[in-house]
Design a protein around this motif. Structure first.
Motif, PDB file in Angstrom:
ATOM      1  N   TYR A 174      11.050   4.651   0.544  1.00  0.00           N
ATOM      2  CA  TYR A 174      10.319   5.070   1.745  1.00  0.00           C
ATOM      3  C   TYR A 174      10.169   6.591   1.809  1.00  0.00           C
ATOM      4  N   ALA A 226      15.142   2.719  12.148  1.00  0.00           N
ATOM      5  CA  ALA A 226      14.813   2.342  13.527  1.00  0.00           C
ATOM      6  C   ALA A 226      15.923   2.774  14.476  1.00  0.00           C
ATOM      7  N   TRP A 285      15.419   3.190   1.399  1.00  0.00           N
ATOM      8  CA  TRP A 285      15.261   4.547   1.930  1.00  0.00           C
ATOM      9  C   TRP A 285      14.744   5.485   0.852  1.00  0.00           C
ATOM     10  N   TRP A 315       5.897  -0.641   6.008  1.00  0.00           N
ATOM     11  CA  TRP A 315       7.196  -0.154   6.488  1.00  0.00           C
ATOM     12  C   TRP A 315       7.422  -0.488   7.954  1.00  0.00           C
ATOM     13  N   GLU A 316       6.348  -0.609   8.721  1.00  0.00           N
ATOM     14  CA  GLU A 316       6.507  -0.914  10.148  1.00  0.00           C
ATOM     15  C   GLU A 316       7.251  -2.231  10.350  1.00  0.00           C
ATOM     16  N   GLN A 322      22.886   4.077   6.190  1.00  0.00           N
ATOM     17  CA  GLN A 322      22.085   3.351   7.187  1.00  0.00           C
ATOM     18  C   GLN A 322      22.304   1.842   7.123  1.00  0.00           C
ATOM     19  N   LYS A 366      10.895  -1.562  10.036  1.00  0.00           N
ATOM     20  CA  LYS A 366      11.386  -0.861  11.227  1.00  0.00           C
ATOM     21  C   LYS A 366      11.606  -1.847  12.372  1.00  0.00           C
ATOM     22  N   LYS A 367      10.668  -2.774  12.540  1.00  0.00           N
ATOM     23  CA  LYS A 367      10.796  -3.764  13.615  1.00  0.00           C
ATOM     24  C   LYS A 367      11.944  -4.733  13.339  1.00  0.00           C
ATOM     25  N   GLU A 371      13.579   7.140  10.796  1.00  0.00           N
ATOM     26  CA  GLU A 371      12.423   6.292  11.122  1.00  0.00           C
ATOM     27  C   GLU A 371      12.593   4.892  10.559  1.00  0.00           C
ATOM     28  N   LEU A 372      12.926   4.805   9.267  1.00  0.00           N
ATOM     29  CA  LEU A 372      13.068   3.492   8.647  1.00  0.00           C
ATOM     30  C   LEU A 372      14.259   2.740   9.225  1.00  0.00           C
ATOM     31  N   ALA A 416      15.142  -2.787  13.940  1.00  0.00           N
ATOM     32  CA  ALA A 416      15.289  -2.584  15.389  1.00  0.00           C
ATOM     33  C   ALA A 416      15.716  -3.888  16.063  1.00  0.00           C
TER      34      ALA A 416
END
Length: 199
Positions: free
Chosen positions: A90, A9, A87, A126-127, A68, A130-131, A6-7, A134
């Motif tokens: 998170y 992305a 990580w 955290w979002e 990652q 992720k963005k 998830e983290l 990504a």
């Protein structure tokens, strides 16, 4: 592994199972990343003792974090042992409900660098990470020097959160260029960031 993905992305299901091998003689260190992740025999309790696992697994998750990392948003040598800890933080916050504290060091490396990222996480969540991560999958032609990569990271994070973070990153002694500041000048500045008191 889903939380690690998830983290990052990336795909929520890794193309292969991640493995941790415990051995009497590994190539380096106490544990190290790679495939498989390797650990000294003294680390076996970290992944086999349910009481220890329930209290947190910083070391193994740290190594999964290394797996990652991407060179396009790493600034060696400053962040090599830092961003992998995103990580650990998170996963511990999301799954283990362990709050992590950070010791501040005098140089911007490992723990101090992690504090930089944690201040961003505290403000933007955290979002945002992720963005940002990504977004790097959609980029090409990355800078090869730390100065260029740091400016790209500052610009990318700023655009993701809709705020000019150049002052924040400059407070951490990042070499933010004038062109980056100009490119971000249309965004509202983050003026009450935690480092503002030291400017």
């Amino acid at each position: 592994m889903k939380t690690v993905a998830e983290l990052a992305a990336t795909l929520l299901k890794f193309p292969r199972k991640e493995r941790i091998v415990i051995d009497v003689q590994i190539s380096r260190g106490w544990m190290h990343a790679g495939y498989p992740i390797m650990g000294q025999t003294s680390t076996a309790y970290l992944i086999t003792n349910t009481t220890k696992i329930a209290g947190g697994m910083w070391g193994p998750i740290h190594e999964l974090g290394h797996n990652q990392q991407r060179s396009c948003w790493e600034f060696p040598p400053h962040t090599t042992e830092c961003t992998c800890n995103l990580w650990s933080v998170y996963v511990h916050e999301e799954l283990v409900a362990v709050s992590c504290c950070v010791v501040k060091l005098s140089d911007w490396s490992v723990w101090t660098a992690l504090e930089t990222y944690l201040q961003l996480q505290e403000k933007f969540g955290w979002e945002a990470f992720k963005k940002v991560f990504a977004g790097y999958f959609e980029m090409s032609n990355f800078p090869h020097d730390n100065k260029g990569k740091m400016n790209l990271y500052a610009e990318t994070f700023s655009r993701v959160v809709g705020m000019n973070l150049s002052g924040f990153f400059k407070s951490w002694a990042w070499p933010i260029e004038e062109i980056t500041e100009e490119d971000l000048s249309h965004l509202p500045p983050w003026t009450d960031h935690p480092m503002a008191q030291y400017n």
